[in-house]
Design an enzyme around this catalytic site. Sequence first.
Site, PDB file in Angstrom:
ATOM      1  N   TYR A 109      34.223  72.392   2.982  1.00 16.76           N
ATOM      2  CA  TYR A 109      33.611  71.709   1.631  1.00 16.76           C
ATOM      3  C   TYR A 109      34.665  71.211   0.862  1.00 16.76           C
ATOM      4  O   TYR A 109      34.429  70.036   0.499  1.00 16.76           O
ATOM      5  CB  TYR A 109      32.849  72.735   0.877  1.00 16.76           C
ATOM      6  N   LYS A 147      34.897  67.039   0.004  1.00 20.29           N
ATOM      7  CA  LYS A 147      34.909  66.851  -1.422  1.00 20.29           C
ATOM      8  C   LYS A 147      36.244  65.777  -1.812  1.00 20.29           C
ATOM      9  O   LYS A 147      36.377  64.783  -2.461  1.00 20.29           O
ATOM     10  CB  LYS A 147      34.877  67.836  -2.386  1.00 20.29           C
TER      11      LYS A 147
END
Lengths: 321, 380
Positions: A229, A233
């Site tokens: 994740y 990002k």
Amino acid sequence: MIYKLISYSEVKMPLPPRKSSYAIGIVQDTKGKKQIVQIDRKFFGKLKIGMSGQIEIHQTMDGAINVFSPNSYKEKVGPKVAVVTGSSSGIGRAIVLKLAKDGFDVVVNSASDSKKGEGVAREIKKIGRSAIYIEADVSDEMSVEQMIEKTIKKFGKIDLLVNNAGITRDKKLENMSKEDWDKVIAVNLTGVFNCTKSAISYMQKEGSGKIINIASVVGEMGNFGQANYSASKGGIIALTKTVARENAGDNILVNAIAPGFIKTKMVEAIPKSIIKKVIEQIPMGRLGEPEEVANFVAFLASDKAGYITGQVFNINGGLYM
Amino acid sequence: MKIGIVGTGHTKFGKSEQNIEELMLEATNQALLSAKTDIEKIDVIYVANLSSSFSHQCHLPAVLASALRVNKEIIRVESACASGGLAIKEAAIAIASGLYKTALVVGVEKMTETPIDETTAILASAASQTEIRHGATFPSLFALMAQRHFYKYHTTEKDLAQIALKNHHNAFLNPLAHFHKEVTVDDVLKSRVIASPLKLLDCSAISDGAAAVVMCSEETAPYFKSEPIYLIGIGHNTDFIGIYDREDLTQIPSVKKAAQKAYLMSGKFPKDIDVAELHDCFTIAELIEMEDLGFCDKGKAAEMIAKGETQLVGKLPINPSGGLKAKGHPIGATGVSQVVEIVKQLQGTCGKRQAKKADIGLTCNVGGSGATAIVNILSR
């Protein structure tokens, strides 16, 4: 004085150091005097020899220039159109509702969960704006292209793309499978690539547009159990800056928002004991509301934010400064 | 007036490893060799070159003197893309004055080492300051002419594409051309728009290259051991720099006036021309020049093209060399290169691209967006 267009050319390879395209033309006044003029690219495809219009003098770095605007042309003042991915719930849902309140027509999207998505579209219609729900998996290039084509068919343009769709598959690196890694990168990062690539060509044709990518504080500071994740990002932040640089000349503004911990299902899924520890680290001592992110998206989407591109905005209660 | 051309030289056009000095030297040595003479027999030299900004070298006459190891009268001539044609005219006048019996003209440009943005800006500096301030580029200025021609005479993008197709075909037969690639009408129409309605394949190439000729007085010509070709008519005019100042965008008045003078001086008429090299910096330029040179009535060039009359096998082959479009356009060299091609056509030495009948030939060299024009008529 009325000026008549004698000839024109849409200049797709502009004279350096100009970066974005424009048209040039020759106009004749009622006394027969001819002048060279520049014409805004918003008139591309609409110019015709013989059309009449007005000249305004604009000051540029090189001196004064004549800018011609045809009379017969009425600027489209219809509602702006936004596509927000992953908007059947959470931050995405708050964004589409806020944009609709601000006058946008919207495309609601999710990868599945069409019931919820249709529900959000109905809520928007109640506000008095037009909305459609399109089911599309952002990690799938074909299905993204179909979504953008459907949007163009329905609304004729895309003024704003909000890349919000995201998933988590949290595990400590040594326990994280390749599949967990690939899936998160595919949706969160490749999804942004797919949607941007597909929508930007329409924005380039219009000569304007905005893209807002929802990154995360985790992309800036990392987070335990979120290798996939956080990488996705962080990737979004770098991608934002590149797309911003490449398209500034076409008046397409690209920014990222990095929310902290926001009250959504994604955060609710984190064990309570851990959330408690997170809140302890947030100077403001609470989680954020989806609307607090949506409000900032609405600002960036508005005409007030006309000189902002390639930036990352933190909405995190002070968690990361 | 009759001026002999007794020698020609021509480098390959395209992206060259050679610097500007080497390019000039190669073309010059070839010209001297073909004239079977040496530099000592040359009374005066003219160097045609557009911009010192490409090679950061503004004293080209001295560069050439060093390269040739001579101490002579050498003059640089500049008139935008018509620099080469103008240098030939100046050499002819020098010879006609009686002060000189022989002259060498060498045109050169070294362009490909300059980044494209810089090149666009250098080229645009040949336009009017008002046009530049409004963001006009050369493609866009010629595009304004094209758009108006489309409007007034119903010429189409396809008509222009036919010109590109023909000139690429001819260049395919010219070993010295920049491009050796045939193109189709579809290729042209699908190439990216540079300044509507002109697309990439409507535009000439950015090239390196040099061309040279040895010229002499009529009386001196028999002393050379090569077959002379004669320059029998020259016309030159310079008009307003901005095209917005032009009465009719579908015409290039300097070309019309220069042509009238060249026809008058030579006693020839448009119908007498067997083969021509025109200044097709953009396809529309070739089409407008055909009309302004009187090869057809105004607005009828597209018909002439459609009938195939300007092809190599047609009634009046235009740009057998491949033109600026496909042979390449090293700016200072272009006007000289056009004369080299017509001389060779009249000598019958063009091989596969030889025009069937080549007794009288014409060159039309244009500077800027048509402000300057030089028309030459040559005869065997």
